[in-house]
Design a protein around this motif. Structure first.
Motif, PDB file in Angstrom:
ATOM      1  N   LEU A   1      77.044  41.578  83.382  1.00  0.00           N
ATOM      2  CA  LEU A   1      78.267  41.898  82.406  1.00  0.00           C
ATOM      3  C   LEU A   1      77.730  42.799  81.273  1.00  0.00           C
ATOM      4  N   GLU A   2      76.424  42.541  80.691  1.00  0.00           N
ATOM      5  CA  GLU A   2      75.810  43.303  79.814  1.00  0.00           C
ATOM      6  C   GLU A   2      75.676  44.784  80.056  1.00  0.00           C
ATOM      7  N   TRP A   3      75.668  45.167  81.190  1.00  0.00           N
ATOM      8  CA  TRP A   3      75.490  46.620  81.603  1.00  0.00           C
ATOM      9  C   TRP A   3      76.842  47.509  81.341  1.00  0.00           C
TER      10      TRP A   3
ATOM     11  N   ALA B   1      78.710  47.038  79.074  1.00  0.00           N
ATOM     12  CA  ALA B   1      78.843  47.284  77.609  1.00  0.00           C
ATOM     13  C   ALA B   1      77.888  48.660  77.229  1.00  0.00           C
ATOM     14  N   THR B   2      76.676  48.614  77.980  1.00  0.00           N
ATOM     15  CA  THR B   2      75.979  49.700  77.336  1.00  0.00           C
ATOM     16  C   THR B   2      76.040  51.034  78.212  1.00  0.00           C
TER      17      THR B   2
END
Lengths: 261, 295, 329
Positions: free
Chosen positions: B220-222, B224-225
């Protein structure tokens, strides 16, 4: 003066009636031996006196008040109970085990204070186990464990002490040691009840005996009155040798007697 | 969910059919080559094959489909499949139907297929489609099997026209990046049909940019970045995209969906090798146009 | 080491693990960026990662780890057995069944938080069943047998639901959830589970004195003034709340309740009461670290947290059993 009394008590264990119509009392300074054959109901009676099992009929009273009406904490402070086959499940240091006797005297979230530690230390000194203070409880010999558990009971400073076979499995030295301590307690004003199988010890140390047979009181009173040859034959089915040594009477089981009926 | 027809215990009529079938088995010589006659009693053990059969073969030649054929979550032709017999893929249900062709998929229970072969049935297995080329190939393969080669070719032609129409409208230059996020990070991994469809619609697939393996998943973090120009999720209720946003439960996805083009696509469109993959590509193309306009 | 020093050290460990859980993840985020986000500023995507993705996970790992630790210590103290675990009395399995039932009827698509609620309901029913079977005066052996029975029943019904699953995707979701993990959990899960977990842990934290007294056996403990039926009720209720809510949200995460009390028992000098809080702190730290590892070991996906704890915990359990056998006469 504390007085713990059983009044016409009946206790049922499941469907079986273990104790029926038993009346007996213990007062401060008394040293009572609770004796009888296997299955006579001694442990059950002792547990009822300690408030661990409720009687089906009759009443257990402490100073006239029903035991059930007395708060759990007050009862724990005034009556000490030493179960049969005492176990110590975790390898706590001996000091911690003895300190547990102080639990009834501590408030809800209170921890043991210096005063409590001093009382525990005195109990350990009295039983000559002060040098075992740091030893893990699981690494004690039979005699040491018996003394540690007795110290735990003493640390609670009870007015009445109920001990269930405290000398079972101990060698002669430690048997005599424990009985002497208990006699000393009684002399100091604690009411002591001991369940015993060893008739010789019971007759020698206890001031009074209560003889149970199949759940009922067969006899109560001084050892000489209770341990008559007729009673020994009918209740225990044995003959005993009696004698006197150093101004004390002794009773020594000698022979089995076949039932006369 | 539509209740599948329960296979009945053999009635006297059923037993008669079964007996006839056994006699046929004993009398016939095994034929290795495909006969010129079209199969008359076809059984499908795969929901993708279900749909291809409905599109190509006459209804009377379809002996049974799978229990998912009438489930709108899995089949694009769930309405059309109503009225046809269904099986749960067990040999006991299939045998009384006396099929002359059984078509399964790569993930159909191997034990069942082996058993059916041992009992003398003709069993064919359709390979998994991992690309648009596979879609074309499988459509033609099924068409050949059921004797409708021309229909299949026409279907492929129509499919190609729709895909080409989309390709023609892809502008040159940098392609927008789309992230397809399913629960637990499942995505259109490189080397899958979904990945191929995404590229055919004019997107770059985030999973491919991150060089994930064919079974890799997205963190999931990918999302966002990394640069993500459009967000794609699975539409689980068959509703329109706007309602689907609410079905996405994670706040991070909702936040990302709030400020970039977002679409929900039903899995049934691009899980199977049917002409409906073209519809998936067309929907993705619409998303791509939105993404381009935003930049 | 005094009790205060031990709790301080464990607490510091838990806090550090919590901070690490916010700072580490599949995306490299610099410490400065994280601090900026925590103080209200910073880039939008960093705030998204820290507050919506990493913070819920850290909070859940902390809470569930504490719940597993303290309930493991409580059960070992109550059952007087160092091999006892929250799974023993069947709460985890019952909670898992509740969640699986919700999956099976497709309620999760209706209402995403139906899953945790189903788990809670399952755990509550498990508690009720155990209490019904073991009764108010039953022995410890009866309680263990009741737990075995509930585990067997929950396991059988879960297997049934799995075999009847309406679709392959439902099966996959169920299996993923049963393996246990914190992937993609959000603050919504935190708000749902945290009140119950906190309530359960608080109930269990009051058991210290009773568990200490139980060292001497049930009769001696009762004679020291411990209310045994109430103790049992609090053990069961506290465990159900703490572990039930955790299982509902994160699936089956095992062995933390076994490993942590065992490791810390020596440090609290074997006192069951002190072990309660120590195990809560230790369990929180361990679970936080395991969750970080679950995210970082493989680059392109996560390892399920429950799988990680099982891989570490099961051999540990085996070693414990061997050790117990060797010390038997």
């Amino acid at each position: 003066m504390s007085r713990l009394a059983a009044d016409n008590v009946r206790v049922a264990l499941g469907a079986r009636i273990a104790v029926d119509g038993v009346s007996a009392a213990i007062e401060a300074g008394d040293f009572v031996g609770l004796i009888g054959p296997n299955g006579a109901g001694k442990t059950t009676l002792l547990r009822a006196l300690a408030g661990l099992v409720a009687p089906a009929a009759g009443a257990i009273t402490l100073d006239g008040r029903p035991l059930a009406a007395i708060g759990r904490d007050e009862r724990a402070r005034r009556i000490g109970y030493l179960p049969q086959d005492g176990t110590i499940h975790w390898a706590l240091p001996v000091t911690e085990v003895v300190l547990m006797g102080r639990l009834p005297h501590l408030g809800a979230w209170q921890r043991a204070a210096d005063n409590d530690r001093a009382i525990a230390a005195r109990a350990m000194a009295a039983l000559d186990i002060a040098d075992l203070a740091a030893r893990p409880a699981t690494r004690l010999s039979g005699g040491e464990k018996a003394r540690v558990l007795l110290a735990r009971a003493l640390a609670g400073e009870p007015q009445i002490l109920l001990a269930d076979e405290p000398v079972a499995g101990l060698d002669p030295y430690h048997r005599l040691e424990v009985m002497e301590h208990l006699a000393g307690l009684a002399a100091a004003g604690v009411g002591v009840v001991v369940v015993l199988h060893d008739l010789a010890l019971a007759a020698r140390f206890c001031r009074r005996l209560v003889l149970l047979d199949r759940g009922r009181v067969a006899a109560q009173g001084a050892p000489a009155e209770v341990l008559t040859p007729e009673r020994l034959a009918s209740v225990y089915r044995i003959e005993a040798v009696r004698g006197r040594h150093e101004e004390a009477d002794y009773v020594l089981p000698w022979r089995r007697v076949p039932p006369s009926r | 969910m539509h209740r599948p027809l329960a296979p009945r215990p053999l009635s006297p009529k059923g037993r008669g059919v079964f007996a006839a079938f056994l006699l046929t088995l004993l009398a016939a010589t095994p034929s290795a080559s495909q006969t010129s006659a079209k199969p008359q009693r076809i059984v499908s053990l795969n929901v993708c094959v279900d749909q291809l059969l409905l599109l190509m073969a006459e209804r009377r030649r379809i002996a049974a489909l799978t229990q998912f054929s009438t489930d709108p979550d899995f089949s694009n032709l769930s309405a059309a499949a109503r009225g046809l017999r269904q099986t749960h893929g067990r040999a006991e249900e299939i045998l009384p139907l006396a099929p002359d062709l059984v078509i399964g998929g790569e993930y159909t229970t191997t034990d069942t297929l082996t058993l059916l072969r041992r009992l003398g049935l003709r069993v064919e297995v359709m390979k998994l489609a991992n690309s648009l080329a596979d879609v074309r190939a499988n459509m033609l393969w099924v068409g050949r099997l059921v004797g409708e080669g021309e229909k299949a070719a026409a279907m492929v032609l129509a499919f190609d026209r729709r895909v080409a129409a989309v390709a023609a409208k892809i502008p040159p230059g940098r392609r927008p990046v789309v992230a397809f996020y399913n629960t637990s990070g499942y995505t259109a991994a490189p080397g899958t049909l979904a990945d191929d469809a995404i590229r055919a619609a004019g997107f770059d697939n985030l999973a491919a940019k991150l060089k994930l393996g064919s079974d890799g998943r997205l963190h999931l973090e990918w999302l966002a970045t990394h640069r993500v120009d459009a967000l794609l999720v699975v539409d689980t209720e068959g509703t329109s995209s706007s309602r689907a946003v609410e079905t996405v439960s994670h706040p991070a996805i909702r936040r990302l969906a709030a400020d970039r083009p977002f679409a929900a696509i039903p899995g049934r469109l691009w899980v199977c090798e049917t002409p409906f993959v073209a519809e998936a590509i067309e929907r993705l193309a619409r998303l791509r146009r939105d993404a381009r306009m935003r930049r | 080491m005094s009790r205060g020093a031990l709790f301080g050290a464990l607490g510091a460990l838990a806090v550090m693990a919590f901070a690490a859980s916010l700072a580490l993840g599949p995306v490299h985020v610099g410490l400065g960026d994280i601090l900026a986000a925590l103080s209200g500023g910073g880039r939008e995507e960093v705030r998204l990662i820290v507050f919506e993705i990493r913070l819920p996970r850290a909070l859940l790992a902390l809470a569930i780890g504490a719940a597993l630790g303290i309930s493991g210590a409580a059960l070992q103290g109550y059952l007087r057995n160092p091999l006892a675990e929250p799974g023993v009395i069947g709460v985890s399995a019952a909670g898992a069944l509740g969640a699986v039932v919700v999956f099976y009827f497709g309620l999760t698509q209706l209402f995403p938080l139906a899953l945790p609620l189903g788990g809670l309901a399952g755990a509550a029913i498990g508690v009720w069943l155990v209490h019904l079977l073991a009764g108010r005066g039953g022995s410890t052996a009866t309680l263990i047998l009741a737990g075995v029975a509930v585990n067997a029943l929950a396991g059988a019904l879960t297997a049934l639901a799995l075999s009847l699953a309406p679709s392959p995707f439902a099966t996959l979701e169920i299996i993923h959830w049963m393996l246990g993990g914190l992937t993609d959990r959000s603050m919504a899960h935190v708000w749902l589970a945290l009140p119950f977990i906190v309530a359960g842990c608080l109930i269990l934290a009051t058991l210290g004195r009773g568990l200490d007294a139980l060292t001497l056996g049930e009769d001696a403990a009762a004679s020291l003034g411990v209310d045994l039926p109430m103790l049992r009720l609090r053990v069961i209720l506290g465990t159900a709340l703490a572990v039930g809510a955790g299982t509902a949200v994160a699936g089956a995460i095992g062995f933390v309740g076994l490993v942590v009390p065992h490791l810390l028992r020596g440090a609290v000098r074997h006192r069951p009461g002190a072990l309660l809080v120590a195990s809560a702190l230790g369990g929180a730290a361990l679970t936080l670290v395991a969750d970080i590892a679950a995210r970082l070991i493989l680059t392109d996906r996560e390892i399920n947290l429950g799988v990680l704890t099982a891989i570490i915990g099961a051999p540990f359990f085996l070693a414990l059993v061997l050790q117990a056998r060797r010390s038997e006469p």
